[in-house]
Design a protein around this motif. Structure first.
Motif, PDB file in Angstrom:
ATOM      1  N   GLY A 124       1.048  -1.171  -0.528  1.00 45.18           N
ATOM      2  CA  GLY A 124      -0.153  -0.206   0.395  1.00 45.18           C
ATOM      3  C   GLY A 124       0.533   1.717  -0.189  1.00 45.18           C
ATOM      4  N   ALA A 125       1.788   0.875   0.590  1.00 45.99           N
ATOM      5  CA  ALA A 125       2.659   2.483   0.810  1.00 45.99           C
ATOM      6  C   ALA A 125       3.321   2.920  -0.441  1.00 45.99           C
ATOM      7  CB  ALA A 125       4.152   2.444   2.183  1.00 45.99           C
ATOM      8  N   HIS A 126       3.832   1.384  -0.975  1.00 45.48           N
ATOM      9  CA  HIS A 126       4.313   1.812  -2.711  1.00 45.48           C
ATOM     10  C   HIS A 126       4.258   2.336  -3.807  1.00 45.48           C
ATOM     11  CE1 HIS A 126       6.968   0.400  -5.972  1.00 45.48           C
ATOM     12  NE2 HIS A 126       5.859   0.084  -6.458  1.00 45.48           N
ATOM     13  N   ALA A 127       2.761   2.174  -3.567  1.00 50.53           N
ATOM     14  CA  ALA A 127       1.408   2.314  -4.300  1.00 50.53           C
ATOM     15  C   ALA A 127       1.260   3.700  -4.490  1.00 50.53           C
ATOM     16  CB  ALA A 127       0.041   1.461  -4.460  1.00 50.53           C
ATOM     17  N   LEU A 128       1.229   4.047  -3.199  1.00 53.19           N
ATOM     18  CA  LEU A 128       0.441   5.068  -3.243  1.00 53.19           C
ATOM     19  C   LEU A 128       2.069   6.765  -3.079  1.00 53.19           C
ATOM     20  CD1 LEU A 128      -1.363   5.514   0.522  1.00 53.19           C
ATOM     21  CD2 LEU A 128      -1.845   5.816  -1.834  1.00 53.19           C
ATOM     22  N   LYS A 129       3.098   6.310  -2.644  1.00 47.69           N
ATOM     23  CA  LYS A 129       3.926   6.976  -2.915  1.00 47.69           C
ATOM     24  C   LYS A 129       4.606   6.902  -4.945  1.00 47.69           C
ATOM     25  CE  LYS A 129       9.594   6.545  -3.047  1.00 47.69           C
ATOM     26  NZ  LYS A 129      10.337   6.224  -2.661  1.00 47.69           N
ATOM     27  N   GLN A 130       4.072   5.628  -5.089  1.00 45.22           N
ATOM     28  CA  GLN A 130       4.092   5.925  -7.129  1.00 45.22           C
ATOM     29  C   GLN A 130       3.050   6.575  -7.514  1.00 45.22           C
ATOM     30  OE1 GLN A 130       6.696   4.073  -8.531  1.00 45.22           O
ATOM     31  NE2 GLN A 130       7.614   4.063  -6.509  1.00 45.22           N
ATOM     32  N   VAL A 131       1.774   6.677  -7.083  1.00 49.16           N
ATOM     33  CA  VAL A 131       0.969   7.587  -7.675  1.00 49.16           C
ATOM     34  C   VAL A 131       1.452   9.108  -7.728  1.00 49.16           C
ATOM     35  CG1 VAL A 131      -1.330   5.847  -8.127  1.00 49.16           C
ATOM     36  CG2 VAL A 131      -0.899   7.230  -5.864  1.00 49.16           C
ATOM     37  N   LEU A 132       1.733   9.271  -6.262  1.00 46.11           N
ATOM     38  CA  LEU A 132       2.422  10.742  -6.317  1.00 46.11           C
ATOM     39  C   LEU A 132       3.213  11.256  -7.107  1.00 46.11           C
ATOM     40  CD1 LEU A 132       2.214  11.072  -2.812  1.00 46.11           C
ATOM     41  CD2 LEU A 132       0.505  12.448  -4.542  1.00 46.11           C
ATOM     42  N   LEU A 133       4.165  10.250  -7.196  1.00 45.67           N
ATOM     43  CA  LEU A 133       5.580   9.897  -7.951  1.00 45.67           C
ATOM     44  C   LEU A 133       5.110  10.610  -9.396  1.00 45.67           C
ATOM     45  CD1 LEU A 133       7.987  10.104  -8.267  1.00 45.67           C
ATOM     46  CD2 LEU A 133       8.415   7.587  -8.818  1.00 45.67           C
ATOM     47  N   ASP A 134       4.273  10.322 -10.287  1.00 46.81           N
ATOM     48  CA  ASP A 134       3.681  10.370 -11.292  1.00 46.81           C
ATOM     49  C   ASP A 134       3.162  11.242 -12.123  1.00 46.81           C
ATOM     50  OD1 ASP A 134       4.679   7.901 -12.621  1.00 46.81           O
ATOM     51  OD2 ASP A 134       3.377   7.219 -13.361  1.00 46.81           O
ATOM     52  N   GLU A 135       3.526  12.523 -12.768  1.00 47.27           N
ATOM     53  CA  GLU A 135       2.896  13.385 -13.038  1.00 47.27           C
ATOM     54  C   GLU A 135       1.510  12.893 -14.113  1.00 47.27           C
ATOM     55  OE1 GLU A 135       3.317  16.343 -11.914  1.00 47.27           O
ATOM     56  OE2 GLU A 135       4.803  15.590 -10.627  1.00 47.27           O
TER      57      GLU A 135
END
Length: 295
Positions: free
Chosen positions: A284-295
């Protein structure tokens, strides 16, 4: 939040009685593999696996797997847990259960996102083969494959709950993504739960050994499964996954945006509900980091 309590206790003694009563030719040593939210999973001997509901809510989902997985197994190009034998309700266990093949391999959740990258093309190909129009009597889900607007109240409540880091940023991103045009095509088959604990990697080589847990199998928006881009991969793997989807015609820009929204939805749910499961909390933590990483 912890894993919900079982409606019915399931242990190896119970499973052994069930197998010996209904499929005695397959009886053998049993090893508990997983005691998940909805089902308990036992390895049976060297080549088989037994999956039994531990909660009433899982029963209809298991019936969907029993009915539809044998039909889908031949088309998706990756091993899936289609039933070998069906278990019937009995005095020992009031719900149906399933014996499936045992697939050797390493759960993708136990590998770092960077080490999952080599399966990006195979996973995209699996989804392209799966995401074909489903028949009219295919199961429908109230929570997966539905229009994003149907998940909006729950996601907003979750993000306002104070349990997630960067929740204001996530809420702003969700508010932007939820307005993405809805899927206009026919409902397609959707796996529904495309996180790395449901992907099995080959032990001796780089490859996708199996796709597991079709309990959320339904007919709906295929973008739900594109959440794997953020749940499973890092930026490099995601780029390969997206490029392959484009090559096989599997995702336009709106579908990709909805997939990102689904990753936020599923990732936040996993993060909030995995207090007693560090492996899934990390997903879960990884997914939330990744969705914020993308533009």
């Amino acid at each position: 939040m912890d894993t919900p309590a079982a409606d019915l206790a399931v242990d190896a003694h119970l499973v052994d009685r069930l197998v010996r009563a209904q499929h005695p030719d397959l009886a053998g040593p049993l090893t508990l593999v997983a005691n998940g939210w909805d089902n308990a999973v036992f390895r049976l001997g060297d080549e088989l696996c037994v999956r039994l509901p531990r909660r009433r809510v899982a029963v209809d989902l298991l019936r969907n797997e029993q009915r539809w997985l044998p039909l889908l197994a031949a088309r998706v190009g990756v091993p899936v847990p289609a039933p070998v034998r069906l278990g019937e309700p009995s005095g020992d266990h009031p719900w149906p259960w399933t014996i499936t093949p045992w697939f050797p391999g390493v759960p993708a959740v136990d590998r770092s996102p960077a080490r999952r990258g080599p399966i990006a093309v195979e996973l995209a190909d699996f989804m392209a083969r799966l995401h074909v129009p489903a028949p009219a009597d295919a199961p429908r889900s109230p929570v997966r494959g539905v229009p994003l607007a149907a998940r909006d109240p729950e996601v907003r409540r979750r993000l306002a709950g104070g349990e997630l880091p960067r929740s204001a940023e996530l809420a702003a991103l969700w508010a932007d993504l939820v307005g993405t045009p809805a899927w206009a095509g026919p409902p397609t088959w959707v796996h529904g739960d495309p996180h790395p604990a449901n992907l099995l990697l080959a032990e001796e080589s780089v490859g996708l050994a199996a796709v597991l847990d079709f309990g959320d199998l339904n007919a709906g928006d295929p973008a739900c499964d594109l959440a794997a881009a953020w749940l499973v991969f890092d930026a490099d793997g995601r780029a390969v996954f997206r490029r392959r989807l484009a090559e096989v015609g599997g995702a336009d820009a709106d579908s990709w945006a909805r997939g990102r929204a689904w990753a936020l939805n599923i990732g936040s749910a996993i993060a909030v509900h995995s207090g007693d499961n560090p492996r899934m909390a990390a997903v879960g933590a990884h997914a939330l980091k990744q969705v914020l990483l993308d533009e």
